[in-house]
Design an enzyme around this catalytic site. Structure first.
Site, PDB file in Angstrom:
ATOM      1  N   HIS B   7      -3.898 -45.369 -59.131  1.00 48.85           N
ATOM      2  CA  HIS B   7      -4.685 -44.332 -58.818  1.00 48.85           C
ATOM      3  C   HIS B   7      -4.151 -42.886 -58.920  1.00 48.85           C
ATOM      4  O   HIS B   7      -3.040 -42.674 -59.142  1.00 48.85           O
ATOM      5  CB  HIS B   7      -5.137 -44.390 -57.606  1.00 48.85           C
ATOM      6  CG  HIS B   7      -4.317 -44.366 -56.348  1.00 48.85           C
ATOM      7  ND1 HIS B   7      -3.776 -45.518 -55.689  1.00 48.85           N
ATOM      8  CD2 HIS B   7      -3.750 -43.089 -55.671  1.00 48.85           C
ATOM      9  CE1 HIS B   7      -2.918 -44.902 -54.927  1.00 48.85           C
ATOM     10  NE2 HIS B   7      -2.963 -43.704 -54.656  1.00 48.85           N
ATOM     11  N   HIS B  79      -1.073 -36.613 -55.666  1.00 44.89           N
ATOM     12  CA  HIS B  79      -0.068 -37.719 -56.029  1.00 44.89           C
ATOM     13  C   HIS B  79      -0.631 -38.637 -57.297  1.00 44.89           C
ATOM     14  O   HIS B  79      -1.649 -38.688 -57.317  1.00 44.89           O
ATOM     15  CB  HIS B  79       0.662 -38.147 -55.034  1.00 44.89           C
ATOM     16  CG  HIS B  79      -0.295 -39.507 -54.260  1.00 44.89           C
ATOM     17  ND1 HIS B  79      -0.872 -39.379 -53.089  1.00 44.89           N
ATOM     18  CD2 HIS B  79      -0.350 -40.766 -54.593  1.00 44.89           C
ATOM     19  CE1 HIS B  79      -1.334 -40.288 -52.704  1.00 44.89           C
ATOM     20  NE2 HIS B  79      -1.196 -41.124 -53.533  1.00 44.89           N
ATOM     21  N   GLU B 130       3.823 -42.293 -55.878  1.00 45.04           N
ATOM     22  CA  GLU B 130       3.830 -43.376 -55.066  1.00 45.04           C
ATOM     23  C   GLU B 130       4.149 -44.672 -55.923  1.00 45.04           C
ATOM     24  O   GLU B 130       3.627 -44.737 -57.087  1.00 45.04           O
ATOM     25  CB  GLU B 130       2.596 -43.507 -54.446  1.00 45.04           C
ATOM     26  CG  GLU B 130       2.325 -44.737 -53.546  1.00 45.04           C
ATOM     27  CD  GLU B 130       0.942 -44.776 -52.973  1.00 45.04           C
ATOM     28  OE1 GLU B 130      -0.066 -44.135 -53.303  1.00 45.04           O
ATOM     29  OE2 GLU B 130       0.897 -45.475 -52.155  1.00 45.04           O
TER      30      GLU B 130
END
Lengths: 134, 134
Positions: B7, B79, B130
């Site tokens: 994502h 992010h 991430e």
């Protein structure tokens, strides 16, 4: 209306270093650098199984990403690009919804030789959004 | 090593407005808002054919995204999340390559109930990265 996420563009201060980071540290498949003179960027494509990351560095003296790099000297995420089936229909829909298309409001030929337009970040939660005809 | 882009996370100042923007203006499929109290965010998932956009808004008084929103009051891209097969192997590889893992350096259970870790933006071209176990 929007389809796939075509790419996430990240502006980087040192393209060879960023390429090595994605290739060696993150273990991704990366392309050779490609100079896109009409677009004022050199790009390295990071190929992921479902989309691409584009590492961008200014090319030439009037690069559109140079001001971003001046403001963010460590680099940063510059924009996201969503695919649309029909760029003219997308343009009309954006205008009808009150969203601002950057430049003269007309699609241009983008870095992938397809029609694109950019939407004003202030209309999209602080995010520069590119729409590209799929 | 890295696999799919899981994502892109965008922090937004007004979650209902951002949801309406993605649903009505951009014509995407969006979820109901979900409060993730342990993670200090309320999230709306924008489902694209190949990945997700996560619209994040602070939840509670100690939200990890509150400082970002204070610094970027219009919102912005927060992010990117890449999938990895083995989070512990990914952690070891990052450390061996000299990349800093945030916090105590150990994976935590993330917002999708899978182990995740975050990498220092200064080590990744100004981008908060991430890694999530797929």
């Amino acid at each position: 209306m929007i389809g796939k996420l075509n790419h996430v563009a990240i502006v980087v201060p040192d393209l060879p270093a960023a390429t090595a980071l994605y290739r060696d540290t993150l273990g991704a498949k990366v392309s050779e650098p490609v100079d896109l003179a009409p677009h004022g960027v050199t790009v390295v494509f990071v190929e992921l199984p479902n989309t691409k990351i584009e590492l961008l560095h200014p090319f030439g003296e009037r690069s559109p990403v140079a001001p971003f790099l001046a403001k963010n000297p460590s680099g940063g995420i510059h924009h996201v690009c969503y695919e649309v089936d029909d760029i003219m229909a997308a343009r009309d829909r954006m205008k009808a919804q009150g969203a601002r298309v950057l430049g003269d409001g007309e699609p241009k030929i983008g870095a992938h030789d397809k029609p694109v337009l950019f939407l004003h970040p202030k209309d999209f939660c602080g995010t520069l959004v590119e729409l590209e005809q799929a």
